[in-house]
Design an enzyme around this catalytic site. Structure first.
Site, PDB file in Angstrom:
ATOM      1  N   HIS A   7      -0.589  12.252   1.091  1.00 42.51           N
ATOM      2  CA  HIS A   7       0.415  12.239   0.014  1.00 42.51           C
ATOM      3  C   HIS A   7       1.682  12.898   0.528  1.00 42.51           C
ATOM      4  O   HIS A   7       1.611  13.879   1.271  1.00 42.51           O
ATOM      5  CB  HIS A   7      -0.083  13.030  -1.201  1.00 42.51           C
ATOM      6  CG  HIS A   7      -1.182  12.349  -1.946  1.00 42.51           C
ATOM      7  ND1 HIS A   7      -1.010  11.184  -2.656  1.00 42.51           N
ATOM      8  CD2 HIS A   7      -2.489  12.668  -2.079  1.00 42.51           C
ATOM      9  CE1 HIS A   7      -2.162  10.826  -3.208  1.00 42.51           C
ATOM     10  NE2 HIS A   7      -3.080  11.703  -2.869  1.00 42.51           N
ATOM     11  N   ASP A  57     -12.173   1.928  -4.869  1.00 40.60           N
ATOM     12  CA  ASP A  57     -12.032   3.378  -4.716  1.00 40.60           C
ATOM     13  C   ASP A  57     -10.691   3.905  -5.213  1.00 40.60           C
ATOM     14  O   ASP A  57      -9.649   3.299  -5.000  1.00 40.60           O
ATOM     15  CB  ASP A  57     -12.222   3.807  -3.267  1.00 40.60           C
ATOM     16  CG  ASP A  57     -12.150   5.322  -3.146  1.00 40.60           C
ATOM     17  OD1 ASP A  57     -13.002   5.986  -3.725  1.00 40.60           O
ATOM     18  OD2 ASP A  57     -11.194   5.826  -2.531  1.00 40.60           O
ATOM     19  N   HIS A 104     -14.095   5.437   5.173  1.00 43.55           N
ATOM     20  CA  HIS A 104     -13.310   5.724   3.962  1.00 43.55           C
ATOM     21  C   HIS A 104     -11.972   6.383   4.324  1.00 43.55           C
ATOM     22  O   HIS A 104     -11.849   7.605   4.340  1.00 43.55           O
ATOM     23  CB  HIS A 104     -14.135   6.635   3.042  1.00 43.55           C
ATOM     24  CG  HIS A 104     -13.583   6.779   1.663  1.00 43.55           C
ATOM     25  ND1 HIS A 104     -14.377   6.964   0.556  1.00 43.55           N
ATOM     26  CD2 HIS A 104     -12.311   6.790   1.200  1.00 43.55           C
ATOM     27  CE1 HIS A 104     -13.621   7.061  -0.520  1.00 43.55           C
ATOM     28  NE2 HIS A 104     -12.356   6.977  -0.160  1.00 43.55           N
ATOM     29  N   ASP A 116     -12.401  10.284   3.499  1.00 45.46           N
ATOM     30  CA  ASP A 116     -11.547  10.107   2.324  1.00 45.46           C
ATOM     31  C   ASP A 116     -10.131  10.628   2.626  1.00 45.46           C
ATOM     32  O   ASP A 116      -9.494  11.263   1.761  1.00 45.46           O
ATOM     33  CB  ASP A 116     -12.137  10.770   1.077  1.00 45.46           C
ATOM     34  CG  ASP A 116     -11.463  10.300  -0.209  1.00 45.46           C
ATOM     35  OD1 ASP A 116     -10.604   9.394  -0.147  1.00 45.46           O
ATOM     36  OD2 ASP A 116     -11.789  10.850  -1.281  1.00 45.46           O
ATOM     37  N   ARG A 171      -2.549   3.567   3.182  1.00 43.39           N
ATOM     38  CA  ARG A 171      -1.375   3.500   2.290  1.00 43.39           C
ATOM     39  C   ARG A 171      -0.434   2.319   2.514  1.00 43.39           C
ATOM     40  O   ARG A 171       0.481   2.126   1.723  1.00 43.39           O
ATOM     41  CB  ARG A 171      -0.546   4.799   2.350  1.00 43.39           C
ATOM     42  CG  ARG A 171      -1.322   6.061   2.025  1.00 43.39           C
ATOM     43  CD  ARG A 171      -1.816   6.080   0.606  1.00 43.39           C
ATOM     44  NE  ARG A 171      -2.309   7.406   0.213  1.00 43.39           N
ATOM     45  CZ  ARG A 171      -3.323   7.599  -0.627  1.00 43.39           C
ATOM     46  NH1 ARG A 171      -3.956   6.564  -1.161  1.00 43.39           N
ATOM     47  NH2 ARG A 171      -3.709   8.810  -0.947  1.00 43.39           N
TER      48      ARG A 171
END
Ligand SMILES: [Zn+2]
Length: 428
Positions: A307, A150, A56, A303, A60
């Site tokens: 960002h 997801d 996971h 996960d 991007r």
């Protein structure tokens, strides 16, 4: 081909042994192996694990290269000891066609820091209305076996049933982000005492648990395989435990941050703690650790959700959800599971390599450390102690909740089919 002798490493935490790599393969494992013309890596006191596999990861690319690219994300993976990552489908465009998954797969191959196995979207555009081209993605060069929307939940029960039926034909798996959308409208953090005190919109545990309950029953009905992403509540653990006891073909993952952090941290209003599913309570954290230890939860998955600074450095309500995780995952697992006595290193190898490779059918990964196997390996110094410094991350993003926190352990070397992608803590 080059030869490397890893000398005196504790293989899966056991007795010290030498491991000889010849070209892409492990040529031998034993004591006092002759070095010959091999490059020697002195590994006394270190743990040798099979290369870690992350089921996971958000890389991007395409579309959000300002937060991460396949290159920077796979460099972060190699730094964290990973030799294979599964790239989530919520890119721009969405990875819902053979063309996009092949693009991501090829970028991974070109850069060569770790294997990139694309995950295909379950529905077109992650919109939850129409099944994506699951068969075409499976038959493409990328050979997709894991499908997930997801970031969003496949909340329509009929679509979920059809997806489970479709992937059954070729042994694929649907990985569900369990979040009932109506119950989480406007949600900003875990629903509980802290959200009530802070006056922030709550994300109730039942929004996760009700979807998991439905999906394990659908998997049983269809006779298919379902994987539950990022379990975050004690109740979710109970449902998965019940489903497994019935023989339902379900697997589950937990993230490092849900093994360590709680919603008390949200009192700081620091958006670095904003994540989906949200940080829960101490009771949930303890239940997740127990479940990972007893095998109810099969794997740790990062996960990893990079960002850019501007999407996190703003007021809580406006901030993006997610944390980077590849470069700190193993340290958090050592801290929460190994140093607490809940899991030994062989258990870590299972939860972070063998089991995720098996669930995702990652060929050549999650293999035993023995002669004739592909040399996908990770060397860890478990005695290392140091504060997390995001300035040193290989990831393009810095949104870690661990900045300045002292965590144990450090990956010193990563080998991808015999080639050192990380050597003495430096990317090769
Ligand atoms: Zn998710």
């Amino acid at each position: 081909m080059s030869k490397i002798l890893i000398r005196g490493a504790r293989v899966l935490g056991g007795e010290a042994q030498d491991v000889l790599i010849d070209g892409e393969t492990i040529a031998g494992v034993g004591t006092d192996l002759p070095a010959g013309d091999a490059t020697v890596v002195e590994a006394e006191g270190r743990i040798l694990l099979p290369g870690l596999v992350d089921l996971h990861t958000h890389l991007r690319e395409p579309g959000r290269e300002d937060s991460e690219t396949v290159l920077t994300g796979t460099r972060a993976a190699a730094s964290g000891g990973f030799t294979a990552v599964f790239a989530m489908a919520n890119t721009f465009p969405v990875a819902d066609t053979a063309g996009v998954v092949e693009q991501v797969y090829r970028l991974g191959q070109e850069h060569g820091y770790c294997d990139v196995q694309p995950i295909g979207a379950v529905t077109v555009g992650l919109e939850g209305r129409k099944l994506a081209e699951l068969g075409a993605m499976h038959e493409s060069a990328a050979g997709v076996t894991v499908f997930s929307d997801d970031g969003k939940c496949v909340d329509d029960a009929v679509i979920m049933r059809r997806a489970l039926e479709y992937v059954k034909a070729f042994g694929g798996v649907v990985a569900q982000h369990a979040q009932e959308p109506r119950l989480t409208e406007g949600a900003q953090m875990n629903e509980g005492v802290v959200s009530a005190e802070l006056g922030l919109g709550g994300w109730p545990a039942v929004a996760e648990e009700s979807i998991i309950a439905r999906d394990v029953l659908l998997a049983e009905h269809v006779g298919s395989r379902v994987h539950i992403c990022h379990l975050s509540t004690a109740g979710s653990v109970e449902i998965v435990r019940w489903a497994k006891s019935r023989g339902i073909d379900v697997t589950a993952e937990v993230t490092p941050h849900h093994l360590l952090l709680t919603d008390e941290l949200v009192r700081s209003y620091n958006p670095v703690y904003k994540v989906n599913p949200p940080l829960r309570t101490e009771r949930d954290v303890m239940a997740l650790r127990e479940a990972l230890a007893d095998g109810t939860i099969d794997i740790v998955a990062t996960d990893h959700a990079p960002h850019p600074h501007e999407d996190k450095d703003c007021e809580w309500a406006a901030a993006a959800m997610g944390m980077v995780g590849l470069e700190t995952a193993l340290s958090v697992v050592q801290h929460t599971m190994v140093d607490t006595g809940l899991l030994d290193w062989a258990g870590v190898a299972d939860r972070m390599s063998f089991a995720p490779a098996r669930i995702g059918r990652a060929t050549g990964h999650g293999r035993p450390v023995s002669a004739g196997e592909p040399a996908n390996l990770t060397l860890v110094d478990p005695a290392y102690r140091g504060a997390v410094d995001p300035a040193g991350f290989a990831s393009r993003s810095r949104n870690t909740p661990y900045e300045g926190r002292e965590l144990p352990g450090r990956v010193t070397h990563t080998f991808l089919r015999g080639r050192a992608t990380l050597m003495d803590g430096k990317l090769a």
